[in-house]
Write an enzyme that holds these catalytic residues in place. Structure first.
Site, PDB file in Angstrom:
ATOM      1  N   LYS A  22       0.564  -1.089  -0.601  1.00 38.42           N
ATOM      2  CA  LYS A  22       0.575  -0.564  -0.167  1.00 38.42           C
ATOM      3  C   LYS A  22       0.975   1.370   0.073  1.00 38.42           C
ATOM      4  O   LYS A  22       0.589   2.090  -1.156  1.00 38.42           O
ATOM      5  CB  LYS A  22      -1.066   0.140   0.889  1.00 38.42           C
ATOM      6  N   SER A  23       1.746   1.558   0.874  1.00 35.57           N
ATOM      7  CA  SER A  23       2.769   3.028   0.929  1.00 35.57           C
ATOM      8  C   SER A  23       3.551   2.547  -0.690  1.00 35.57           C
ATOM      9  O   SER A  23       3.501   3.719  -1.076  1.00 35.57           O
ATOM     10  CB  SER A  23       3.666   2.025   1.619  1.00 35.57           C
ATOM     11  N   GLY A 118      -5.078   8.095   5.507  1.00 38.11           N
ATOM     12  CA  GLY A 118      -3.284   9.159   6.312  1.00 38.11           C
ATOM     13  C   GLY A 118      -2.538   9.635   5.463  1.00 38.11           C
ATOM     14  O   GLY A 118      -1.516  10.495   5.456  1.00 38.11           O
ATOM     15  N   SER A 189       7.704   9.236  11.519  1.00 40.41           N
ATOM     16  CA  SER A 189       6.963   9.037  10.400  1.00 40.41           C
ATOM     17  C   SER A 189       7.406   9.354   9.737  1.00 40.41           C
ATOM     18  O   SER A 189       8.093  10.054   8.927  1.00 40.41           O
ATOM     19  CB  SER A 189       5.939   9.791  11.455  1.00 40.41           C
ATOM     20  N   GLN A 191       5.267   8.870   7.031  1.00 40.00           N
ATOM     21  CA  GLN A 191       4.233  10.389   6.076  1.00 40.00           C
ATOM     22  C   GLN A 191       4.948  11.764   6.276  1.00 40.00           C
ATOM     23  O   GLN A 191       4.736  12.574   5.647  1.00 40.00           O
ATOM     24  CB  GLN A 191       2.958  10.309   7.040  1.00 40.00           C
ATOM     25  N   ASP A 337       3.048  -1.479  11.704  1.00 32.34           N
ATOM     26  CA  ASP A 337       1.479  -1.373  11.548  1.00 32.34           C
ATOM     27  C   ASP A 337       1.211  -2.754  11.752  1.00 32.34           C
ATOM     28  O   ASP A 337      -0.212  -3.087  11.649  1.00 32.34           O
ATOM     29  CB  ASP A 337       1.068  -1.807  10.215  1.00 32.34           C
ATOM     30  N   LYS A 364      -3.459   6.118  14.750  1.00 27.04           N
ATOM     31  CA  LYS A 364      -3.490   5.658  13.740  1.00 27.04           C
ATOM     32  C   LYS A 364      -5.036   5.704  13.646  1.00 27.04           C
ATOM     33  O   LYS A 364      -5.776   5.913  13.647  1.00 27.04           O
ATOM     34  CB  LYS A 364      -2.983   4.033  13.657  1.00 27.04           C
ATOM     35  N   ARG A 368      -5.425   2.109  18.464  1.00 27.19           N
ATOM     36  CA  ARG A 368      -5.358   0.411  18.591  1.00 27.19           C
ATOM     37  C   ARG A 368      -4.411   0.126  19.740  1.00 27.19           C
ATOM     38  O   ARG A 368      -4.741  -0.758  19.716  1.00 27.19           O
ATOM     39  CB  ARG A 368      -4.047   0.076  17.538  1.00 27.19           C
ATOM     40  N   ARG A 410      -7.399  -3.121   9.734  1.00 30.07           N
ATOM     41  CA  ARG A 410      -6.196  -3.442  10.552  1.00 30.07           C
ATOM     42  C   ARG A 410      -6.485  -4.363  11.844  1.00 30.07           C
ATOM     43  O   ARG A 410      -6.165  -5.443  11.937  1.00 30.07           O
ATOM     44  CB  ARG A 410      -4.686  -3.032  11.047  1.00 30.07           C
TER      45      ARG A 410
END
Ligand code: S3P
Length: 450
Positions: A22-23, A118, A189, A191, A337, A364, A368, A410
């Site tokens: 996905k990333s 995100g 991070s 991101q 993750d 997240k 979580r 997840r």
């Protein structure tokens, strides 16, 4: 709203190919759209989150072939335009992107809807900050609660004007001329790091970011492949801006974060023996394998190779009785993750597992730490919340129960794996969210139960 019912407790056996990363799929769309000319992306993940990134660039005038039709929950699906040798999971396809260069985007007429993603929102902030137009970013109810100040602060230092709702989306971005900075990020991070590096593409000179421990480096690898000057020294990444990006021809590996559900399932369901093929094993992502091995898992990497600048392997997993361990420090971002499914492994391990230094889990798709503690307690697990982690005392078997996903993909898939080691029928409510990263998850689990 859909639900999953898990009854199987047979050993898992056979081979699967997990969905694409996905990333890397997000980054392939972003970098190809900013490149000069036509890029070819094989094995793209046609799940809701990366499809949001495709839609964002289409809104800004980029032509992306291979993505059309309707997939529900507000995003388009991919129409395959090529046969992919890796295809097993439902969402892996070939796409072609006609990049228009760094300054080739047009002002989007409406707010860009990032859905649950995100990554789409934070990475887009970096690019939109360098545009000669204003834009707006919004998302679903989960995304509207997630912290954006972590990207707003460095981008504002570079000269961007971003307004938010008390640090959360929706965001309004007034792009303009940016100046390079050196930024010391308080969080590890990818991101945040990627948003700054992408903004750095628009600066004259060198922009750099340092992080407290290494987060995933897919942006750096792909920008290098596009010909951008990227320098990595210890925990500092620097980028030289304003260079032309070369188009990509790339094949995206399988997502270790999706394979994770089966890696844990194979480890905890008695007598299992499975092969998970074509999994990305970038060292910034393999914390789960290291942690499970510390717990005594029987995991072997086979056929290790490199594909499109990323290390890849097939992973053989056999059942093994696991033992609780202490998890903390630099390994946390490498497994960030995978903590929901690691909690399942810890719940049936011999002894206690203590997770610390993982406060990021609270921001997240759901909190979580709280969501996993709540739902595993329903299955009889002795679990204690810490501010930055969890203490989990393992037991032989879980109690079947009816549990919630909190709209978090997840959490939903992790609870399905918990159901495999429960005594009875486990019901997971609200599982549409699985489409954000793993279309065909239940079909793939079924394949290992044949
Ligand atoms: C991601 C980075 C991680 C991860 C997320 C995907 C990315 O988030 O949890 O699922 O693609 O860059 P953070 O950057 O917030 O750690």
């Amino acid at each position: 709203m859909s639900r999953i019912i898990i009854r199987h407790r047979k050993p898992l056996s056979g081979e699967i190919i997990p969905p694409s990363d996905k990333s890397i799929s997000h980054r392939a769309v972003i970098i190809s759209s900013l490149a000069e000319g036509k890029s070819l992306i094989r094995n793209f993940l046609a799940a809701e989150d990366p499809l949001r990134t495709i839609e964002a660039f289409r809104q800004m005038g980029i032509i992306i072939e291979g993505a059309e039709g309707s997939r529900g929950r507000g995003v388009k699906s991919i129409r395959p335009i090529g046969v992919d040798s890796y295809r097993d999971s439902e969402g892996s396809n070939e796409i072609v992107i006609q990049g228009k260069g760094l300054m080739g985007l047009k002002k989007p007429e409406n707010a860009i809807d990032c859905g649950n993603s995100g990554t789409t929102m934070r990475l887009m902030c970096g690019i939109l900050s360098g545009q000669p137009f204003s834009s707006a970013l919004t998302g679903d109810s989960s995304l509207l609660r997630r912290p954006m100040q972590r990207v707003i602060t460095p981008l504002a230092k570079m000269g961007a004007d971003i307004t938010s709702d008390k640090g959360c989306p929706p965001l309004n971005i007034k792009g303009g001329v940016l100046s390079p900075i050196h930024y010391t990020s308080p969080v590890a991070s990818a991101q945040v790091k990627s948003a700054i590096l992408l903004a750095g593409l628009y600066c004259k000179g060198v922009t750099s970011v340092s992080e407290p421990s290494r987060s995933r480096d897919h942006t750096e690898r792909m920008l290098k492949a596009a010909g951008v000057n990227i320098d990595i020294k210890d925990l500092i990444v620097s980028i030289t801006g304003r260079s032309e990006l070369r188009p990509l021809e790339t094949t995206i590996p399988g997502d270790i974060s999706s394979a994770a559900f089966f890696i844990v399932a194979g480890s905890i369901v008695r007598d299992s023996d499975i092969l998970i093929k074509n999994v990305g094993i970038n060292p910034t992502r393999t914390g789960l394998l290291d942690i499970l091995k510390m717990m005594g898992a029987d995991i072997t990497l086979e056929n290790e190779r490199e594909a499109s600048g990323e290390p890849v392997a097939d992973i053989n997993v056999k059942y093994s009785r696991l033992t609780g361990v202490d998890i903390g420090g630099d390994i946390v971002p490498k497994a960030i993750d995978e903590f929901p499914v690691l909690c399942i492994a810890a719940s049936v391990a011999n002894g206690t597992t203590k997770i610390t230094g993982a406060k990021e889990l609270r921001v997240k798709e759901s909190d979580r730490i709280t969501t996993m503690a709540n739902e595993l307690r329903k299955m009889g697990v002795d679990i204690e919340e810490l501010e930055d982690g969890l203490v989990i005392r393992g037991r032989e078997k879980l109690q079947a129960s009816s549990v919630q996903s909190y709209g978090d993909h997840r959490v939903a898939m992790s609870m399905a794996i918990a159901g495999l080691v429960a005594d009875g029928e486990t019901i997971i409510e609200d599982t549409d969210c699985i489409e954000t990263s793993f279309p065909g998850f239940m079909k793939m689990l079924g394949k290992l139960h044949q």
